[in-house]
Write an enzyme that holds these catalytic residues in place. Structure first.
Site, short mmCIF file in Angstrom:
data_model
loop_
_atom_site.label_atom_id
_atom_site.label_comp_id
_atom_site.label_asym_id
_atom_site.label_seq_id
_atom_site.Cartn_x
_atom_site.Cartn_y
_atom_site.Cartn_z
N SER A 1 0.87 -1.19 0.00
CA SER A 1 0.00 0.00 0.00
C SER A 1 0.90 1.23 0.00
O SER A 1 2.05 1.15 0.46
CB SER A 1 -0.86 0.00 1.27
N TYR B 1 -1.58 -1.14 10.24
CA TYR B 1 -1.75 -1.44 8.81
C TYR B 1 -0.53 -0.96 8.02
O TYR B 1 0.05 -1.71 7.22
CB TYR B 1 -3.02 -0.73 8.31
N1 LIG Z 1 -8.75 -0.16 -1.46
C1 LIG Z 1 -7.67 0.57 -1.22
O1 LIG Z 1 -7.70 1.81 -1.24
C2 LIG Z 1 -6.35 -0.14 -0.95
C3 LIG Z 1 -5.19 0.66 -0.94
C4 LIG Z 1 -3.97 0.05 -0.67
C5 LIG Z 1 -3.91 -1.31 -0.44
N2 LIG Z 1 -5.05 -2.05 -0.45
C6 LIG Z 1 -4.92 -3.49 -0.20
O2 LIG Z 1 -5.46 -4.19 -1.29
C7 LIG Z 1 -5.87 -5.50 -0.85
C8 LIG Z 1 -7.29 -5.77 -1.33
O3 LIG Z 1 -8.15 -4.86 -0.67
P1 LIG Z 1 -9.53 -4.34 -1.29
O4 LIG Z 1 -9.51 -2.86 -1.17
O5 LIG Z 1 -9.78 -4.98 -2.60
O6 LIG Z 1 -10.54 -4.85 -0.16
P2 LIG Z 1 -11.79 -5.85 -0.18
O7 LIG Z 1 -12.28 -5.85 1.21
O8 LIG Z 1 -12.71 -5.46 -1.27
O9 LIG Z 1 -11.14 -7.27 -0.52
C9 LIG Z 1 -10.29 -7.94 0.40
C10 LIG Z 1 -10.67 -9.41 0.45
O10 LIG Z 1 -9.73 -10.08 1.32
C11 LIG Z 1 -10.44 -11.06 2.05
N3 LIG Z 1 -9.73 -11.40 3.29
C12 LIG Z 1 -9.52 -10.61 4.37
N4 LIG Z 1 -8.86 -11.29 5.32
C13 LIG Z 1 -8.62 -12.54 4.82
C14 LIG Z 1 -7.95 -13.67 5.33
N5 LIG Z 1 -7.42 -13.69 6.56
N6 LIG Z 1 -7.85 -14.77 4.55
C15 LIG Z 1 -8.40 -14.78 3.31
N7 LIG Z 1 -9.06 -13.73 2.77
C16 LIG Z 1 -9.16 -12.62 3.53
C17 LIG Z 1 -11.78 -10.40 2.34
O11 LIG Z 1 -12.77 -11.35 2.70
C18 LIG Z 1 -12.07 -9.66 1.03
O12 LIG Z 1 -12.82 -10.47 0.15
C19 LIG Z 1 -5.68 -5.51 0.67
O13 LIG Z 1 -4.45 -6.13 0.99
C20 LIG Z 1 -5.63 -4.04 1.01
O14 LIG Z 1 -4.95 -3.80 2.20
C21 LIG Z 1 -6.27 -1.50 -0.70
#
Ligand SMILES: NC(=O)c1ccc[n+]([C@@H]2O[C@H](COP(=O)([O-])OP(=O)(O)OC[C@H]3O[C@@H](n4cnc5c(N)ncnc54)[C@H](O)[C@@H]3O)[C@@H](O)[C@H]2O)c1
Length: 289
Positions: free
Chosen positions: A147, A160
């Site tokens: 991130s 985080y």
């Molecule tokens: N959305 C943003 O702005 C953003 C920015 C930087 C990084 N990220 C990272 O991107 C990745 C995806 O996030 P997103 O925004 O698509 O969120 P999201 O919540 O839409 O998707 C994340 C998925 O991970 C699954 N998950 C969570 N914990 C888990 C576990 N212990 N085992 C298996 N599955 C698990 C959830 O059930 C969910 O389906 C994450 O690592 C998040 O930290 C997101």
């Protein structure tokens, strides 16, 4: 399936039932890959499978419910992809939660540990069990979701951000160790991407924050990250390893000169606890006096 940049490549995507992971699953399938989605949330996984089947990919995708912080689950996930599709070429370690929130002085050790278990141990386990297979198969490409919070301070929750910084460091070290096996390891650093994890139902507020601090005028969508992951997964990036690749509409380039809370957050937190993102688990948050 007549062509595509990932034709018949076998891919595993954790957190693939929602947001960035789901967009990447769709993109990989459209490029000819065979995809195994791993996710904690069984209901979301079933819904994702149903949608992908409706798009005509039913035979080329499967779903395994599991927790990336549990070694047996991760090992089973990789083994299932290998059994079902006969290989393992690409692993996208992407599952994530918001994790511990609130001031450091109010953060419970258990919440800190859960955050690291999902965000960092989950990536370590994904690389460990992917590499064990890939090193005997002539190589592969691993992409880990970090991130912008992992490379800058003051924007996202402390636990985080620290875990995401660890993902960047771990990816660089894994890249050097695994290069001799032709296994590439890269981190991807999304900026503000409009998924349920980011806006938590407050899209309008989030858009206002983005308009203020992000140079690029369009909001970040999951497909923007999926395109970059496709590049890192494919042979187009054959000489790229150990890289932390930002996909952030210029957010980092802007210098993060101003500390901006995410939607719903106050400059001084008046709550502490943990949020579990879209896993289906109930958040545990308390108001501070
Ligand atoms: N959305 C943003 O702005 C953003 C920015 C930087 C990084 N990220 C990272 O991107 C990745 C995806 O996030 P997103 O925004 O698509 O969120 P999201 O919540 O839409 O998707 C994340 C998925 O991970 C699954 N998950 C969570 N914990 C888990 C576990 N212990 N085992 C298996 N599955 C698990 C959830 O059930 C969910 O389906 C994450 O690592 C998040 O930290 C997101």
């Amino acid at each position: 399936m007549s062509g595509g940049r990932l034709l018949n490549k076998v891919a595993v995507i954790t957190g693939g039932a929602s947001g960035i992971g789901f967009a990447t699953a769709k993109r990989f399938l459209a490029e000819g890959a065979l995809v195994t989605i791993g996710d904690f949330n069984a209901e979301a996984g079933k819904a994702a499978l149903a949608q992908l089947a409706a798009d005509g990919f039913g035979e080329r995708v499967n779903f395994i419910r599991g927790d990336v912080s549990q070694e047996a689950d991760v090992e089973r996930l990789m083994a299932t992809a290998l059994d079902r599709f006969g290989g393992l070429d690409i692993v996208f370690n992407n599952a994530g939660i918001g994790g511990a929130i609130g001031p450091i002085v109010e953060t419970d050790v258990e919440h800190w540990d859960v955050t690291f278990a999902v965000l960092m141990r989950g990536v370590f386990l994904g690389v460990k069990h992917a590499a064990r297979i890939m090193m005997h198969r002539g190589g592969g490409s691993i992409i880990n979701t970090a991130s912008i919070g992992g490379v800058a301070g003051g924007v996202l929750p402390t636990a985080y951000s620290a875990a995401k910084a660890a993902v960047v460091s771990f990816s660089r070290n894994a890249a050097t160790e695994l290069a001799e096996y032709r296994i590439r390891v890269n981190a991807i650093c999304p900026g503000i991407i409009f998924t349920p994890l980011m806006h938590n139902g407050r899209e309008t507020q989030a858009e206002a924050v983005v308009a203020d601090i992000q140079p690029w005028p369009d909001r970040g969508e999951p497909h923007h990250v999926a395109s970059a992951v496709l590049y890192l997964a494919s042979d187009d990036s054959a000489f790229v390893t150990g890289e932390a690749h930002a996909v952030d509409g210029g957010y980092l380039a802007n210098g993060l000169l101003r500390v901006h809370p995410l939607p719903g957050a106050k400059k001084k937190a008046d709550y502490a606890g943990i949020t579990y993102g879209n896993t289906g688990q109930i958040r545990d948050v308390r108001r501070l006096p």
